[in-house]
Design an enzyme around this catalytic site. Structure first.
Site, PDB file in Angstrom:
ATOM      1  N   THR A 200       0.893  -1.143   0.000  1.00  0.00           N
ATOM      2  CA  THR A 200       0.000   0.000   0.000  1.00  0.00           C
ATOM      3  C   THR A 200       0.923   1.181   0.000  1.00  0.00           C
ATOM      4  O   THR A 200       1.983   1.114   0.608  1.00  0.00           O
ATOM      5  CB  THR A 200      -0.797   0.008   1.325  1.00  0.00           C
ATOM      6  OG1 THR A 200      -1.536  -1.205   1.414  1.00  0.00           O
ATOM      7  CG2 THR A 200      -1.736   1.185   1.432  1.00  0.00           C
ATOM      8  N   ARG A 228     -13.369  -8.326  -1.979  1.00  0.00           N
ATOM      9  CA  ARG A 228     -12.671  -8.077  -0.700  1.00  0.00           C
ATOM     10  C   ARG A 228     -12.150  -6.631  -0.660  1.00  0.00           C
ATOM     11  O   ARG A 228     -11.561  -6.143  -1.607  1.00  0.00           O
ATOM     12  CB  ARG A 228     -11.509  -9.051  -0.540  1.00  0.00           C
ATOM     13  CG  ARG A 228     -10.704  -8.898   0.761  1.00  0.00           C
ATOM     14  CD  ARG A 228      -9.482  -8.036   0.588  1.00  0.00           C
ATOM     15  NE  ARG A 228      -8.671  -7.964   1.808  1.00  0.00           N
ATOM     16  CZ  ARG A 228      -7.643  -7.133   1.969  1.00  0.00           C
ATOM     17  NH1 ARG A 228      -7.310  -6.294   1.008  1.00  0.00           N
ATOM     18  NH2 ARG A 228      -6.958  -7.123   3.091  1.00  0.00           N
ATOM     19  N   VAL A 229     -12.382  -5.963   0.436  1.00  0.00           N
ATOM     20  CA  VAL A 229     -11.867  -4.608   0.649  1.00  0.00           C
ATOM     21  C   VAL A 229     -11.057  -4.615   1.933  1.00  0.00           C
ATOM     22  O   VAL A 229     -11.487  -5.185   2.936  1.00  0.00           O
ATOM     23  CB  VAL A 229     -13.026  -3.585   0.740  1.00  0.00           C
ATOM     24  CG1 VAL A 229     -12.524  -2.225   1.194  1.00  0.00           C
ATOM     25  CG2 VAL A 229     -13.739  -3.467  -0.606  1.00  0.00           C
ATOM     26  N   GLY A 230      -9.892  -4.017   1.908  1.00  0.00           N
ATOM     27  CA  GLY A 230      -9.034  -3.981   3.088  1.00  0.00           C
ATOM     28  C   GLY A 230      -9.221  -2.702   3.887  1.00  0.00           C
ATOM     29  O   GLY A 230     -10.262  -2.029   3.809  1.00  0.00           O
ATOM     30  N   ASP A 231      -8.203  -2.352   4.630  1.00  0.00           N
ATOM     31  CA  ASP A 231      -8.280  -1.195   5.527  1.00  0.00           C
ATOM     32  C   ASP A 231      -8.076   0.148   4.816  1.00  0.00           C
ATOM     33  O   ASP A 231      -8.549   1.183   5.286  1.00  0.00           O
ATOM     34  CB  ASP A 231      -7.212  -1.325   6.624  1.00  0.00           C
ATOM     35  CG  ASP A 231      -5.802  -1.426   6.053  1.00  0.00           C
ATOM     36  OD1 ASP A 231      -5.628  -2.099   5.011  1.00  0.00           O
ATOM     37  OD2 ASP A 231      -4.876  -0.836   6.629  1.00  0.00           O
ATOM     38  N   THR A 251      -0.171   0.014   6.750  1.00  0.00           N
ATOM     39  CA  THR A 251       0.083  -0.927   5.660  1.00  0.00           C
ATOM     40  C   THR A 251       0.129  -2.318   6.262  1.00  0.00           C
ATOM     41  O   THR A 251       0.349  -2.469   7.464  1.00  0.00           O
ATOM     42  CB  THR A 251       1.410  -0.578   4.947  1.00  0.00           C
ATOM     43  OG1 THR A 251       1.603  -1.479   3.846  1.00  0.00           O
ATOM     44  CG2 THR A 251       2.603  -0.670   5.869  1.00  0.00           C
ATOM     45  N   GLY A 252      -0.103  -3.323   5.429  1.00  0.00           N
ATOM     46  CA  GLY A 252      -0.073  -4.692   5.937  1.00  0.00           C
ATOM     47  C   GLY A 252      -1.431  -5.354   5.836  1.00  0.00           C
ATOM     48  O   GLY A 252      -2.247  -4.984   4.978  1.00  0.00           O
ATOM     49  N   GLY A 254      -4.866  -5.846   6.095  1.00  0.00           N
ATOM     50  CA  GLY A 254      -5.942  -4.899   6.355  1.00  0.00           C
ATOM     51  C   GLY A 254      -6.983  -5.384   7.334  1.00  0.00           C
ATOM     52  O   GLY A 254      -7.528  -4.597   8.114  1.00  0.00           O
TER      53      GLY A 254
END
Ligand code: GLY
Length: 343
Positions: A200, A228-231, A251-252, A254
């Site tokens: 990210t 899928r949606v991350g942070d 980052t990482g 999510g």
């Protein structure tokens, strides 16, 4: 004492003023600096250059963080922008968010075929009464706003990586964890070295007017489940900014950042008086605490960076290997190895 190590020298390309690319380990900035910009990973060096061009001319933090990460979105990076790795069905889907220090924010998620999701996120913030648009609705809004609809094709690198993954295609969403030299130390699935499956770019800045701003943009986890949606596009998870308390970006993995409202937590720790470094460390510890008495943490990487309203900065991560770029002068754009809990 902080240990510093000169890695290599580069050129900033701003007139006759040279800028050095340095590498430092475990460094946090306690001095007050304004303006200043920080961004995640080594791609942050190039992104910072674009942001600094705005900040050094007394421009605004929000413009700086937008222009900065647009460099990475354009770069055919494996993990940001349309050149990135696809989801498990073969489509690149992008997430982004942007926020200023007054609480104005905008975000897009599950956005396809748009080159600069960060700019669409900014339009959501500035031109709609909403904060968050997703999927086909976000794409429709982008097109209405004049963003070109790009072709649905994978970059050649992404196609190669996807073809390799398809040979086994077991669904095990894990993030890579880099070693202290920034090389991949742990690779899930069949990815070979240097084929990252997540990354990210998150950027936070303080401008000369005293305003904080932040941005975050990603293709999320490679070969993720469709939808899928991350942070990164979730305000308070991947990004949070408050002129009174500070700014933070993550980052990482999510899912872990969402579960702990990670960046909101970092900023609230700063509001309570913690330094950016200690606030990031506390938020990392909160994630680790969820997994005490298990060995699950070995597969989980998260890193935070944070900036105070005075321009003090810091970062922290779970496993060694995360780094971030800090720029606060024509002659200072430095890559820093984050402090970590586990080597
Ligand atoms: N931190 C990026 C993601 O998990 O999507």
């Amino acid at each position: 004492m902080h240990r510093r190590k000169l890695l290599k020298l580069g050129s900033f390309g701003l007139g006759a003023l040279a800028t050095h690319k340095l590498f430092a380990t475990g460094f946090s900035g306690h001095a007050e600096r304004k303006p200043i910009v920080l961004s995640t990973w080594d791609a942050g060096i190039e992104a910072n250059k674009a942001a600094w061009k705005i900040l050094r001319e007394n421009g605004h933090a929000l413009d700086a963080v937008e222009q900065g990460v647009m460099v990475t979105e354009s770069s055919q990076n494996c993990c940001v922008g349309l050149g990135a790795n696809p989801d498990r069905d073969g489509y690149v889907t992008l997430d982004a968010s942007i926020m200023n220090g007054n609480g104005d924010c905008g975000a897009v998620a599950f956005l396809e075929r748009i080159k600069h999701p960060i700019s669409v996120a900014r339009r959501v913030m500035e031109k709609t009464p909403h904060v968050f648009l997703v999927g086909s609705g976000a794409q429709q809004f982008a097109v209405e706003e004049g963003f070109p609809l790009e072709k649905q094709v994978l970059s050649s690198d992404a196609q190669k990586t996807y073809d390799e993954w398809l040979k086994e295609h077991h669904y095990k969403p894990q993030v890579n964890i880099e070693n202290s030299k920034g090389q991949q130390a742990f690779a899930p699935s069949k990815l070979s070295n240097n084929q990252w499956n997540h990354d990210t770019i998150g950027m936070i800045a303080l401008d000369g007017h005293g305003n904080l701003g932040g941005s975050c943009t990603t293709s999320g986890m490679a070969f993720k489940m469709r939808g899928r949606v991350g942070d990164s596009p979730i305000i308070g998870a991947g990004l949070f900014v408050d002129n009174e308390a500070g700014a933070a970006v993550s980052t990482g993995l999510g899912e872990e950042v969402i579960r702990t409202c990670g960046t909101h937590l970092v900023v609230e720790f700063m509001r309570q008086g913690l330094s950016p470094r200690d606030a990031c460390k506390n938020a990392v510890s909160r994630i680790i605490d969820r997994y005490k008495n298990t060995d699950k943490i070995k597969d989980i990487q998260v890193g935070f960076i944070a900036l105070s309203p005075k321009g003090e900065y810091g970062g922290f991560c779970i496993h060694s290997g995360f780094n971030y770029a800090v720029c606060y002068a024509d002659t200072y754009n430095q890559l820093i190895n984050s402090e970590f809990i586990y080597k």
